[in-house]
Design a protein around this motif. Structure first.
Motif, PDB file in Angstrom:
ATOM      1  N   THR A 120     -69.554 -70.079   3.086  1.00  0.00           N
ATOM      2  CA  THR A 120     -68.441 -69.452   2.374  1.00  0.00           C
ATOM      3  C   THR A 120     -67.368 -70.511   2.121  1.00  0.00           C
ATOM      4  O   THR A 120     -67.106 -71.335   2.996  1.00  0.00           O
ATOM      5  CB  THR A 120     -67.842 -68.294   3.199  1.00  0.00           C
ATOM      6  OG1 THR A 120     -68.866 -67.347   3.504  1.00  0.00           O
ATOM      7  CG2 THR A 120     -66.729 -67.595   2.424  1.00  0.00           C
ATOM      8  N   ASN A 146     -76.625 -59.043  -5.845  1.00  0.00           N
ATOM      9  CA  ASN A 146     -76.320 -58.912  -4.412  1.00  0.00           C
ATOM     10  C   ASN A 146     -75.239 -59.891  -3.996  1.00  0.00           C
ATOM     11  O   ASN A 146     -74.325 -59.545  -3.232  1.00  0.00           O
ATOM     12  CB  ASN A 146     -77.580 -59.134  -3.582  1.00  0.00           C
ATOM     13  CG  ASN A 146     -78.594 -58.017  -3.737  1.00  0.00           C
ATOM     14  OD1 ASN A 146     -78.213 -56.866  -3.972  1.00  0.00           O
ATOM     15  ND2 ASN A 146     -79.869 -58.339  -3.630  1.00  0.00           N
ATOM     16  N   LEU A 147     -75.331 -61.129  -4.488  1.00  0.00           N
ATOM     17  CA  LEU A 147     -74.309 -62.114  -4.166  1.00  0.00           C
ATOM     18  C   LEU A 147     -72.967 -61.716  -4.769  1.00  0.00           C
ATOM     19  O   LEU A 147     -71.913 -61.895  -4.139  1.00  0.00           O
ATOM     20  CB  LEU A 147     -74.730 -63.491  -4.673  1.00  0.00           C
ATOM     21  CG  LEU A 147     -73.823 -64.675  -4.299  1.00  0.00           C
ATOM     22  CD1 LEU A 147     -73.762 -64.850  -2.788  1.00  0.00           C
ATOM     23  CD2 LEU A 147     -74.302 -65.960  -4.968  1.00  0.00           C
ATOM     24  N   ALA A 149     -71.881 -58.611  -5.355  1.00  0.00           N
ATOM     25  CA  ALA A 149     -71.319 -57.511  -4.558  1.00  0.00           C
ATOM     26  C   ALA A 149     -70.743 -58.037  -3.250  1.00  0.00           C
ATOM     27  O   ALA A 149     -69.664 -57.612  -2.812  1.00  0.00           O
ATOM     28  CB  ALA A 149     -72.397 -56.461  -4.285  1.00  0.00           C
ATOM     29  N   LYS A 150     -71.453 -58.973  -2.621  1.00  0.00           N
ATOM     30  CA  LYS A 150     -70.959 -59.575  -1.374  1.00  0.00           C
ATOM     31  C   LYS A 150     -69.648 -60.314  -1.617  1.00  0.00           C
ATOM     32  O   LYS A 150     -68.701 -60.216  -0.828  1.00  0.00           O
ATOM     33  CB  LYS A 150     -72.016 -60.525  -0.822  1.00  0.00           C
ATOM     34  CG  LYS A 150     -71.617 -61.220   0.472  1.00  0.00           C
ATOM     35  CD  LYS A 150     -72.732 -62.155   0.935  1.00  0.00           C
ATOM     36  CE  LYS A 150     -72.339 -62.894   2.210  1.00  0.00           C
ATOM     37  NZ  LYS A 150     -73.410 -63.828   2.655  1.00  0.00           N
ATOM     38  N   ALA A 151     -69.563 -61.048  -2.734  1.00  0.00           N
ATOM     39  CA  ALA A 151     -68.361 -61.811  -3.046  1.00  0.00           C
ATOM     40  C   ALA A 151     -67.171 -60.894  -3.297  1.00  0.00           C
ATOM     41  O   ALA A 151     -66.053 -61.179  -2.850  1.00  0.00           O
ATOM     42  CB  ALA A 151     -68.616 -62.703  -4.255  1.00  0.00           C
ATOM     43  N   ARG A 153     -66.702 -57.834  -2.096  1.00  0.00           N
ATOM     44  CA  ARG A 153     -66.281 -57.270  -0.801  1.00  0.00           C
ATOM     45  C   ARG A 153     -65.485 -58.280   0.005  1.00  0.00           C
ATOM     46  O   ARG A 153     -64.465 -57.951   0.618  1.00  0.00           O
ATOM     47  CB  ARG A 153     -67.513 -56.811  -0.002  1.00  0.00           C
ATOM     48  CG  ARG A 153     -68.203 -55.580  -0.543  1.00  0.00           C
ATOM     49  CD  ARG A 153     -69.172 -55.001   0.486  1.00  0.00           C
ATOM     50  NE  ARG A 153     -70.196 -55.969   0.879  1.00  0.00           N
ATOM     51  CZ  ARG A 153     -71.360 -56.128   0.276  1.00  0.00           C
ATOM     52  NH1 ARG A 153     -71.656 -55.380  -0.789  1.00  0.00           N
ATOM     53  NH2 ARG A 153     -72.244 -57.008   0.714  1.00  0.00           N
ATOM     54  N   MET A 154     -65.938 -59.524  -0.005  1.00  0.00           N
ATOM     55  CA  MET A 154     -65.238 -60.557   0.752  1.00  0.00           C
ATOM     56  C   MET A 154     -63.860 -60.826   0.159  1.00  0.00           C
ATOM     57  O   MET A 154     -62.876 -61.014   0.878  1.00  0.00           O
ATOM     58  CB  MET A 154     -66.074 -61.835   0.786  1.00  0.00           C
ATOM     59  CG  MET A 154     -65.655 -62.824   1.851  1.00  0.00           C
ATOM     60  SD  MET A 154     -66.800 -64.236   1.964  1.00  0.00           S
ATOM     61  CE  MET A 154     -68.305 -63.410   2.470  1.00  0.00           C
ATOM     62  N   VAL A 185     -70.917 -68.035  -1.278  1.00  0.00           N
ATOM     63  CA  VAL A 185     -69.771 -67.330  -1.835  1.00  0.00           C
ATOM     64  C   VAL A 185     -68.597 -68.294  -1.907  1.00  0.00           C
ATOM     65  O   VAL A 185     -68.187 -68.858  -0.892  1.00  0.00           O
ATOM     66  CB  VAL A 185     -69.384 -66.107  -0.979  1.00  0.00           C
ATOM     67  CG1 VAL A 185     -68.061 -65.513  -1.459  1.00  0.00           C
ATOM     68  CG2 VAL A 185     -70.482 -65.050  -1.044  1.00  0.00           C
TER      69      VAL A 185
END
Length: 316
Positions: A120, A146-147, A149-151, A153-154, A185
């Motif tokens: 990260t 997926n990456l 969505a993760k980014a 959220r982060m 990310v």
């Protein structure tokens, strides 16, 4: 905790550089790289990075954190966006070249040495001295859903006033693009308009602390910082078509503020000619109902120069 240097080798145009680095490994957990000074006229990033160095080594409970306050010391010292030696924008030169100009060599050293040790990255920016924008976390669209969505959220873990998904047409050579292509990310914090003030720095530091809490690197309770007497956090998106550009040269006079909601036809600002006192003002109107994300706050604008960025709630 260890301190050292990232060495950028000497080249034909400039001597070797030694970029100060702090790193601390406390076992299993996220591997975070925090960088500032990618653009030299955005000083909040280097200052917030150094403020983190004051307290993070004692507060960190797991994982590994590496901090490089100034990626481009030549630009920071000159207070210029681009590297003064070669005139290049470091954030358009990734992954760089070992045998290139000094900006390319900096990008190459970051890509080869720093990027592999992180999963990260927080790249700390501000928008520059001619803009008014709210403290934000920005990410560009990522092809891997997926990456992406993760980014998002982060990014929302910073709890800054705005998380912005920005469709950007200049992604070639950006630090973001190289990191995302490796499945990492990278979040780009945009800390206001490039003027360093005590309240601004407190907001920015609080946002980064929130993100560290969200990652589990430090203990604590995350709280949205107070910005213009409010605690709020929203997730927006802006498209290339949402950029309002100047139809002529002149001085731009804003008539609205950031995070203000406008309707189609509302007055955004007025462009005033310097060449003629008889020329009337050119009024700039909103083409759609939207939220003012950023607005030009000063300076002379050339024809087709950027005046404002519009946004709306992110469609997930």
């Amino acid at each position: 905790m260890s301190t050292g240097y990232l060495v950028v080798p000497e080249g034909a145009d400039y001597e070797a550089l030694s970029l100060p680095v702090l790193s601390q490994n406390k076992g299993d957990g996220p591997r975070l790289l925090i960088t500032g000074g990618n653009h030299g006229n955005e000083l909040e990033g280097p200052l917030v990075a150094r403020r983190l160095i004051d307290w993070l080594p004692e507060a960190q409970i797991c994982g590994m954190v590496t901090i490089v306050p100034e990626l481009n010391p030549l630009a920071v010292q000159a207070w210029t966006r681009n590297t003064p030696v070669d005139g290049k924008n470091l954030n358009r030169e990734f992954p760089g070249r070992a045998d290139g100009s000094v900006s390319e060599r900096i990008a190459d050293a970051i890509t080869r040495v720093l990027l592999p040790i992180a999963d990260t990255i927080f790249d700390l920016h501000s928008f520059g001295p001619k803009w008014d924008i709210p403290p934000s976390v920005i990410l560009h669209p990522i092809a891997d859903a997926n990456l992406m969505a993760k980014a998002v959220r982060m990014a929302e873990g910073f709890k800054l006033p705005v998380t912005l998904v920005w469709e950007h047409n200049e992604t070639a050579g950006m630090f973001d693009t190289v990191a995302h292509n490796q499945g990492k990310v990278l979040l780009c914090t945009e800390f206001g308009g490039g003027t360093v003030g005590a309240n601004d720095l407190a907001i920015y530091e609080a946002g980064v602390r929130n993100a560290l809490i969200a990652l589990g690197l430090v203990d604590g309770k995350a709280e949205p910082p107070i910005f213009r007497q409010k605690k709020s956090s929203r997730t927006l998106e802006t498209l290339t078509s949402d950029e309002l550009r100047s139809p002529a040269r002149g001085i731009f006079e804003p008539r609205c503020s950031v995070l203000e909601e406008v309707k189609q036809g509302d007055l955004i600002g007025v462009l005033r000619s310097m060449e003629s006192l008889s020329a009337g003002p050119i009024e700039i109107y909103s083409p759609t109902s939207s939220i003012i994300y950023g607005i030009r706050s000063g300076g002379y604008v050339e024809t087709n120069g950027e005046l404002a960025y519009l946004a709306r709630s992110l469609k997930r």
